[in-house]
Enzyme design. Structure first.
Site, PDB file in Angstrom:
ATOM      1  CE  LYS A 102      -2.329  -0.834   3.958  1.00  0.00           C
ATOM      2  NZ  LYS A 102      -1.164  -2.286   4.189  1.00  0.00           N
ATOM      3  NE  ARG A 118      -4.946  -1.472   9.629  1.00  0.00           N
ATOM      4  CZ  ARG A 118      -3.831  -0.980   9.038  1.00  0.00           C
ATOM      5  NH1 ARG A 118      -3.834   0.442   8.872  1.00  0.00           N
ATOM      6  NH2 ARG A 118      -2.731  -1.530   8.919  1.00  0.00           N
ATOM      7  NE  ARG A 124       7.765  -2.361   6.144  1.00  0.00           N
ATOM      8  CZ  ARG A 124       6.404  -2.453   6.460  1.00  0.00           C
ATOM      9  NH1 ARG A 124       5.690  -1.856   5.312  1.00  0.00           N
ATOM     10  NH2 ARG A 124       5.640  -2.756   7.229  1.00  0.00           N
ATOM     11  NE  ARG A 178       6.081  -0.338   9.961  1.00  0.00           N
ATOM     12  CZ  ARG A 178       5.068  -0.282   9.234  1.00  0.00           C
ATOM     13  NH1 ARG A 178       5.102   0.293   8.177  1.00  0.00           N
ATOM     14  NH2 ARG A 178       4.053  -1.065   9.497  1.00  0.00           N
ATOM     15  NE  ARG A 201       2.190  -4.825  11.192  1.00  0.00           N
ATOM     16  CZ  ARG A 201       3.161  -4.640  10.333  1.00  0.00           C
ATOM     17  NH1 ARG A 201       4.120  -5.220  10.391  1.00  0.00           N
ATOM     18  NH2 ARG A 201       2.897  -3.845   9.312  1.00  0.00           N
TER      19      ARG A 201
END
Ligand code: AP5
Length: 213
Positions: free
Chosen positions: A20, A94, A133, A159, A170
């Protein structure tokens, strides 16, 4: 539908790691509309030490923060001048209560969501994308240690919620909380689905086509 294809209110829905943020940055730059990411706004508050410690703990554990927290962020953001032509919401709403709140906030301003694009990526690919990531603290650019390696001078951030133990939580939270969101938008005739697997440019082309309709 309001505005030109580039000037719409677009909602991007997809599991963590579906791309996204990567896609939002690509299309918003071209379309000249802002990317509004509740995740980025919460992380900025974390950096500025203004984030409620309860929400910070929830984020780092891979849980969603309460609806009211993100709804008030959006309520304050969408009146900014740069949102006048349109904007792209990345990671909000969400849940159905968030979607209903968004509809209310927009309708009070005489606006509405034009299109919702769901980005599909298989769970096994998401796990690989997330644990590798890295984000450049200086530029906000998103990299992947294997698929999209960062330049040598990037100031890389890993992160807290991308640690292997948290990533699975998640993905579970996404599946549980958005199970009702997608039928909600489908029922309103706003939902379009795209395949999020492939080169980022290929996914961008699918996203552009989905938004143009
Ligand atoms: P948020 O920041 O929104 O995170 P997310 O939805 O979990 O999504 P991600 O940012 O992890 O992934 P992405 O889809 O943007 O993928 P990306 O482009 O980076 O939310 C974080 C937290 O904030 C939540 O867990 C929650 O606590 C809280 N929060 C936020 N909004 C909330 C809300 N509305 N309600 C409640 N709580 C909220 O790409 C991922 C990786 O894949 C990168 O390494 C990238 O380089 C790579 N990649 C991208 N595209 C491709 C491709 N085509 N092929 C291969 N690799 C690719």
């Amino acid at each position: 539908m309001g505005g030109t294809s580039e000037h719409k209110i677009v909602v991007l829905v997809g599991p963590p790691g579906s791309g996204k943020g990567t896609q939002a940055k690509a299309v918003c730059e071209t379309w000249g509309i802002p990317q509004i990411s509740t995740g980025d706004m919460l992380r900025e508050a974390k950096r500025n030490k203004t984030l409620d410690p309860k929400w910070l703990a929830m984020m780092d554990a891979g849980q969603l923060v309460p609806d009211e927290a993100v709804i008030s962020l959006i309520d304050n953001r969408i009146d900014a001048e740069d949102c006048k032509p349109g904007f792209l919401l990345d990671g909000f709403p969400r849940t159905v209560p968030q979607a209903e709140a968004l509809a209310g906030l927009l309708s009070r301003r005489g606006r509405q969501v034009d299109v919702v694009v769901q980005v599909d990526v298989p769970r096994e690919d998401l796990l690989v994308r997330l644990v590798h990531r890295r984000t450049d603290k200086k530029t906000g650019k998103i990299y992947h240690l294997v698929y999209s390696p960062p330049p040598a001078d990037a100031e890389l951030e890993h992160r807290a919620d991308d640690m292997p133990d948290t990533v699975g939580k998640r993905l579970d939270a996404y599946e549980a909380m958005t199970a009702a969101l997608l039928p909600y938008y489908e029922g309103k005739g706003l939902l379009r689905r795209i395949d999020g697997v492939g080169k980022p440019d290929e996914v961008t082309a699918r996203l552009v086509a989905a938004v143009r309709g």
